[in-house]
Design an enzyme around this catalytic site. Structure first.
Site, PDB file in Angstrom:
ATOM      1  CG  HIS A  79      -1.601   1.303   1.482  1.00  0.00           C
ATOM      2  ND1 HIS A  79      -2.603   1.807   0.687  1.00  0.00           N
ATOM      3  CD2 HIS A  79      -1.386   2.242   2.442  1.00  0.00           C
ATOM      4  CE1 HIS A  79      -2.981   2.990   1.156  1.00  0.00           C
ATOM      5  NE2 HIS A  79      -2.248   3.280   2.226  1.00  0.00           N
ATOM      6  CG  ASP A 108       5.865  17.972 -26.633  1.00  0.00           C
ATOM      7  OD1 ASP A 108       6.072  17.519 -25.493  1.00  0.00           O
ATOM      8  OD2 ASP A 108       5.175  17.383 -27.480  1.00  0.00           O
ATOM      9  CD1 TRP A 144       6.533   3.426   4.185  1.00  0.00           C
ATOM     10  CD2 TRP A 144       7.616   4.186   2.383  1.00  0.00           C
ATOM     11  NE1 TRP A 144       6.973   4.696   4.449  1.00  0.00           N
ATOM     12  CE2 TRP A 144       7.634   5.193   3.367  1.00  0.00           C
ATOM     13  CE3 TRP A 144       8.243   4.451   1.159  1.00  0.00           C
ATOM     14  CZ2 TRP A 144       8.254   6.422   3.182  1.00  0.00           C
ATOM     15  CZ3 TRP A 144       8.853   5.689   0.988  1.00  0.00           C
ATOM     16  CH2 TRP A 144       8.851   6.656   1.979  1.00  0.00           C
ATOM     17  CB  SER A 171      10.280   5.909 -14.421  1.00  0.00           C
ATOM     18  OG  SER A 171       9.184   6.740 -14.619  1.00  0.00           O
ATOM     19  CB  SER A 172      10.849   9.543 -10.748  1.00  0.00           C
ATOM     20  OG  SER A 172      11.685   8.722 -10.009  1.00  0.00           O
ATOM     21  CG  HIS A 255      12.452  14.474   5.759  1.00  0.00           C
ATOM     22  ND1 HIS A 255      11.405  14.046   6.530  1.00  0.00           N
ATOM     23  CD2 HIS A 255      12.272  15.794   5.580  1.00  0.00           C
ATOM     24  CE1 HIS A 255      10.639  15.077   6.824  1.00  0.00           C
ATOM     25  NE2 HIS A 255      11.140  16.147   6.271  1.00  0.00           N
ATOM     26  CD  GLU A 257       9.626   9.913  -2.658  1.00  0.00           C
ATOM     27  OE1 GLU A 257      10.604  10.179  -3.372  1.00  0.00           O
ATOM     28  OE2 GLU A 257       8.493   9.658  -3.116  1.00  0.00           O
ATOM     29  CE1 TYR A 259       8.518  18.994   3.776  1.00  0.00           C
ATOM     30  CE2 TYR A 259      10.676  18.032   4.052  1.00  0.00           C
ATOM     31  CZ  TYR A 259       9.560  18.623   4.591  1.00  0.00           C
ATOM     32  OH  TYR A 259       9.483  18.829   5.930  1.00  0.00           O
ATOM     33  CB  SER A 270       0.317  28.546  -5.078  1.00  0.00           C
ATOM     34  OG  SER A 270       1.050  28.035  -3.998  1.00  0.00           O
ATOM     35  CG  HIS A 304      12.491  14.170  11.629  1.00  0.00           C
ATOM     36  ND1 HIS A 304      12.512  15.369  10.972  1.00  0.00           N
ATOM     37  CD2 HIS A 304      11.848  13.340  10.803  1.00  0.00           C
ATOM     38  CE1 HIS A 304      11.908  15.268   9.820  1.00  0.00           C
ATOM     39  NE2 HIS A 304      11.486  14.037   9.684  1.00  0.00           N
ATOM     40  CG  HIS A 305      11.993   9.894   9.317  1.00  0.00           C
ATOM     41  ND1 HIS A 305      10.668   9.790   8.980  1.00  0.00           N
ATOM     42  CD2 HIS A 305      12.463  10.995   8.666  1.00  0.00           C
ATOM     43  CE1 HIS A 305      10.351  10.780   8.149  1.00  0.00           C
ATOM     44  NE2 HIS A 305      11.418  11.522   7.953  1.00  0.00           N
ATOM     45  CB  THR A 330       5.759  24.697   6.343  1.00  0.00           C
ATOM     46  OG1 THR A 330       6.930  23.932   6.089  1.00  0.00           O
ATOM     47  CG2 THR A 330       4.567  23.948   5.810  1.00  0.00           C
ATOM     48  CE  LYS A 333       4.699  26.653  -0.569  1.00  0.00           C
ATOM     49  NZ  LYS A 333       5.568  27.280  -1.559  1.00  0.00           N
ATOM     50  NE  ARG A 452       3.622   3.015  10.720  1.00  0.00           N
ATOM     51  CZ  ARG A 452       4.559   3.634   9.989  1.00  0.00           C
ATOM     52  NH1 ARG A 452       5.548   4.302  10.566  1.00  0.00           N
ATOM     53  NH2 ARG A 452       4.506   3.613   8.682  1.00  0.00           N
TER      54      ARG A 452
END
Lengths: 527, 186
Positions: A79, A108, A144, A171-172, A255, A257, A259, A270, A304-305, A330, A333, A452
């Site tokens: 998931h 293009d 994950w 790909s990315s 991390h 990722e 963002y 925006s 922090h993870h 943040t 924003k 979890r």
């Protein structure tokens, strides 16, 4: 300008192109590829959503009902992987393909064939991920985050996932190189960097993040692969390695990722807020700098993870303060979005509703993030449902809501028809209510100590889990309504004007709706 | 798009591709960097920093440990690598024994320890020992096997020397009854 664009559409009709499947296989047109990305991500969204439904069905009541614990772990793992790499990231690449050339006045993307290739790489990667469910030993079940030692010990499903990650990464990276080149080199005359629409700006920064960290992640999973099969011991203590090392390398990627997932959403919101407030975006330059600051800071907060895996107090304090620092850009924003609405002529069409829902819920997710940033609190909350609630408030209410906002905002431009506003609003309210029903109660579960990634739980958690599961089923079913609205909009509906929203600004609204196959072959002049 | 790629685009794609290709080894570079950084800063020694050295060692006292090895009706050669060691009570010590199978087929044996004097046994704590499980040696195989032990601080004062003696018994097959019989024989 409209006449020019239309003229090209007529002279470059579909006549001399392959038709049917081959058209989509060989296309180098940014709109075709954008469409494929969007449909692909929706399909993956449904697949990942079905896994979420399975998880919530198992958690509907205490005890084991539907799934073996191993299957449950496979469901949570897939998931996560599918939603992050298969649904959210491709969705925003789809938006980028469709909108960035039109927004910056380019004909293009810079590299058409590369663009085609970066889309079609997604197909084998997603097949690898999904088929891992059916191999001996099942799909990866290490979460994950693929932490060793579990990820080193699992069956061949893990290898399929590793290869899938490699392909998705390529790909990315290709997609990002394309987006950066397009934005930097193909802007219309007069379109200076500080005139770029926010969506293009956030994507430019996101693309740089992707090319910086996806290779690191590819390296980390390659180390896993060689640990599994080729006798290296990067992560095995028996050979002098360290499993904690993987967590450092992973979160150095992980991390940024998160963002990567949210920044393009910031861009969409925006633009939508500005359009439906009928005011220019408040503090455009500060928005750009805030986005860049978030991106740069994201490289320095990965620890922090990992507060609970063993870290000296100095390290914990550093990561705690650095993480809290991110709240500043943040916050800039969020206040800019609110200031944009201040004394604006607001109307509440579906894109605006999703954007407002985004601001409200994403801010909540940001606050629970600040709570988790505090080391002493995090030691209590690590791996509880509080964390699950936190990141779903940022990923679902953040990335997904902004994707819906963008889809409703640009659907008239893509299809030439207005979508059914009533159904759109119903979709928003169902999503909003069921989302909160699903995830708000998970804060309480986490505070009460429910861990979890466990298929069973103690009896005192039963009530909140039942509420959460009912919410999740509602949330899942509501998304079928979105599918219906989109199909209905493609098939017909009130004719959309070139400028579909009266407050909308940007070059894409100078083009007719639906946007012709070829646009801006003659670049517009931006004043 | 035309087939030709504009030079400015070509230049940019090469740079960007090079950058992402360089980031792949950066992931690998984190491995030695992690080790260097942890050693330099001592950050990975989470459980050791600030903890005083093992205060449970009685440096004032020395006990002599002698090793003895026997085989009971078995085709094995069995000897301690060191005949004796001198230890402080509380210290963690590792010693090794060597065993050689002289028969032309695999043989399984089980070592049974005994202590002299007998009352020293309860103060002699083995943390790891080859006698914890059966040992199977292939034909002609030789093996070095460790024993990790601690002599407790509260060892009675009058004991100055402890003899640790191992005797290997052959275990025929894995049948429980036979293994029991062997143990009963000891």
């Amino acid at each position: 300008m409209e006449a020019t664009a239309m003229g090209h559409a007529d002279s470059h009709g579909h006549g001399h192109q392959p038709t049917g499947l081959m058209r989509w296989m060989t296309t180098t047109n940014h709109k075709d590829i954008g469409t494929m990305y969007l449909w692909f991500s929706f399909a993956m969204f449904i697949v990942g959503g079905c896994m979420a439904m399975t998880i919530r069905a198992e958690l509907f009541q205490p005890g084991l009902q539907l799934l073996e614990p191993e299957r449950f772990n496979q469901m949570t793992t897939l998931h996560g992987l599918i939603m992050v790499f298969g649904a959210i990231m491709p969705a925003f690449v789809g938006f980028a393909n469709w909108m960035i050339p039109m927004q910056i006045g380019a004909a293009d993307m810079a590299f058409g064939r590369l663009n085609n290739w970066s889309f079609w790489l997604l197909i084998p990667a997603s097949i690898l991920l999904v088929t891992s469910l059916f191999v001996p030993g099942g799909a990866p079940a290490a979460g994950w985050t693929l932490y060793p030692p579990l990820s080193v010990q699992l069956g061949m499903g893990m290898d399929l996932a590793i290869f899938a990650v490699h392909i998705l990464g390529i790909s990315s990276i290709l997609g990002s190189i394309n987006i950066i080149t397009t934005i930097l080199n193909l802007r219309a005359p007069g379109m200076t960097m500080m005139k770029l629409p926010m969506f293009a700006w956030t994507w430019l920064i996101t693309a740089f993040l992707i090319i910086a960290v996806m290779p690191v992640f590819a390296g980390a999973v390659t180390m896993l692969l060689t640990d599994r099969h080729f006798g290296t011991t990067f992560f095995s203590a028996s050979g002098g390695g360290d499993p904690v090392l993987f967590q450092h390398v992973f979160w150095f990627f992980g991390h940024p990722e998160v963002y990567i997932v949210i920044l393009p959403g910031f861009g969409v919101v925006s633009q939508v807020i500005s359009a439906f407030s009928r005011k220019p975006l408040f503090g455009y330059a500060s928005m750009v700098y805030a986005t860049a600051s978030i991106a740069i800071l994201s490289f320095f907060v990965w620890g922090h993870h990992m507060y609970t895996v063993g870290m000296p107090v100095t390290g914990q304090l550093y990561f705690m303060y650095a993480t809290m620092l991110i709240a500043i850009p943040t916050g800039v924003k969020v206040f800019n979005w609110i200031s944009t609405m201040w004394r604006g002529a607001l109307t509440f069409e579906t894109p605006m509703l999703f954007s407002l829902g985004f601001i409200f819920l994403f801010t909540m997710g940001g606050f629970s993030g600040l709570v988790l940033a505090m080391t002493p609190v995090d030691v209590q909350m690590q791996d509880t449902y509080y964390v699950v609630a936190h990141f779903h408030y940022t990923m679902v209410a953040g990335a997904l809501f902004s994707a819906f906002a963008g889809a409703y905002y640009w659907l008239p431009k893509w299809t030439g028809h207005m979508y059914d506003e009533t159904l759109g609003k119903i979709h928003f309210w169902l999503t909003m209510i069921f989302f909160n029903m699903t995830f708000f109660v998970q804060h309480f579960l986490g505070l009460a100590g429910m861990p979890r990634r466990i298929p069973d739980y103690a009896l005192q958690f039963a009530e909140f889990n039942k509420i959460s599961s009912i919410g999740a089923f509602g949330l899942g079913l509501s998304q079928l309504l979105f599918l219906y609205v989109v199909i209905k909009c493609i098939k017909g509906g009130p004719k959309a004007e070139a400028k579909s929203w009266d407050g909308a600004t940007g070059l894409e609204w100078d083009l007719p709706s639906p946007a012709p196959y070829h646009t801006w072959e003659t670049q517009p002049l931006v004043k | 798009m035309s087939a030709a790629i504009a030079p400015s685009n070509r230049k940019l794609i090469i740079r960007l591709a090079l950058f992402s290709a360089l980031m792949f080894p950066v992931g690998y570079a984190l491995v030695p960097l992690y080790t260097v950084f942890c050693n330099f800063s001592g950050l990975n020694q989470v459980n050791l920093t600030g903890v005083p050295a093992n205060s449970q060692v009685d440096m004032a006292r020395e006990v002599n440990i002698e090793f003895d090895s026997n085989v009971h009706d078995m085709p094995w050669k069995f000897r301690p690598i060191q005949s004796h060691v001198s230890v402080h009570p509380g210290e963690v010590i590792q010693v090794e024994f060597e065993v050689v199978n002289t028969r032309n087929e695999a043989v399984t044996g089980q070592a049974i320890p005994s202590y002299g004097p007998r009352e020293a046994g309860e103060f002699f704590k083995k943390l790891s020992c080859f006698c914890f499980e059966k040992q199977t040696l292939a034909a002609g195989e030789s093996r070095r096997m460790p024993v990790v032990f601690v002599v407790e601080r509260n060892l009675p004062k009058e004991i100055g020397t402890i003899t640790l003696s191992y005797t290997f018994f052959e275990v025929e097959g894995n049948k429980r009854a036979e293994a029991k019989a062997v143990q009963a024989g000891s």
